[in-house]
Design a protein around this motif. Structure first.
Motif, short mmCIF file in Angstrom:
data_model
loop_
_atom_site.label_atom_id
_atom_site.label_comp_id
_atom_site.label_asym_id
_atom_site.label_seq_id
_atom_site.Cartn_x
_atom_site.Cartn_y
_atom_site.Cartn_z
N THR A 297 4.35 3.77 3.16
CA THR A 297 3.90 2.47 2.63
C THR A 297 3.49 1.58 3.80
OG1 THR A 297 6.11 1.52 2.64
CG2 THR A 297 5.39 2.58 0.58
N ARG A 298 2.66 0.63 3.47
CA ARG A 298 2.23 -0.39 4.44
C ARG A 298 2.16 -1.71 3.70
NH1 ARG A 298 -2.32 2.94 7.92
NH2 ARG A 298 -0.80 4.40 8.77
N LEU B 91 0.86 -1.18 0.00
CA LEU B 91 0.00 0.00 0.00
C LEU B 91 0.89 1.23 0.00
CD1 LEU B 91 -2.51 -1.04 2.78
CD2 LEU B 91 -2.85 -1.16 0.33
N ARG B 92 0.47 2.26 -0.73
CA ARG B 92 1.22 3.52 -0.73
C ARG B 92 0.21 4.65 -0.56
NH1 ARG B 92 6.26 5.14 -1.79
NH2 ARG B 92 6.87 3.12 -2.66
N ALA B 93 0.55 5.61 0.30
CA ALA B 93 -0.34 6.72 0.62
C ALA B 93 -0.32 7.79 -0.46
CB ALA B 93 0.05 7.33 1.95
N THR C 155 -5.38 10.81 3.92
CA THR C 155 -4.77 10.02 2.87
C THR C 155 -5.78 9.13 2.18
OG1 THR C 155 -4.27 8.21 4.36
CG2 THR C 155 -2.55 9.83 4.06
N TRP D 185 -5.31 5.40 0.33
CA TRP D 185 -4.34 4.33 0.15
C TRP D 185 -4.54 3.66 -1.19
CZ3 TRP D 185 -0.31 3.89 3.27
CH2 TRP D 185 -0.37 4.54 4.49
N PHE E 177 -9.48 3.52 1.08
CA PHE E 177 -8.74 2.80 0.05
C PHE E 177 -9.33 3.10 -1.32
CE2 PHE E 177 -7.43 -0.90 -2.44
CZ PHE E 177 -6.09 -0.92 -2.14
N ALA F 172 -5.92 0.78 6.33
CA ALA F 172 -5.88 1.19 4.93
C ALA F 172 -7.13 1.97 4.53
CB ALA F 172 -5.72 -0.03 4.03
#
Length: 75
Positions: free
Chosen positions: A48-49, A5-7, A24, A26, A62, A59
């Motif tokens: 990132t996650r 995952l990227r914000a 954010t 995601w 999303f 998240a």
């Protein structure tokens, strides 16, 4: 293929220096990439996650387009 995952931060804001990101969306990306599965180019310095956070509170919110593409990848 590995994912993360990227914000994407709200317009006019920058990645936080510490703590949890706020305002954010995601997106799902291939691991190490800054282009989301929905086609949006994200800041390579954004938080990132792990992909496992998809579908959890970690998240939210999303990108639905990324979610659909991620599911099509067979994840």
């Amino acid at each position: 293929m590995e994912f993360q995952l990227r914000a994407e931060y709200a317009e006019g804001t920058t990645p936080p220096r510490s703590g949890e990101a706020r305002d954010t969306t995601w997106h799902m990306t291939e691991a190490g990439e800054a282009r989301a599965l929905c086609g949006r180019d994200l800041d390579p310095a954004s938080e990132t996650r792990p992909a496992e956070a998809w579908g959890t509170e970690a998240a939210e919110s999303f990108c639905r387009s990324c979610g659909a593409q991620y599911l099509r990848q067979g994840q």
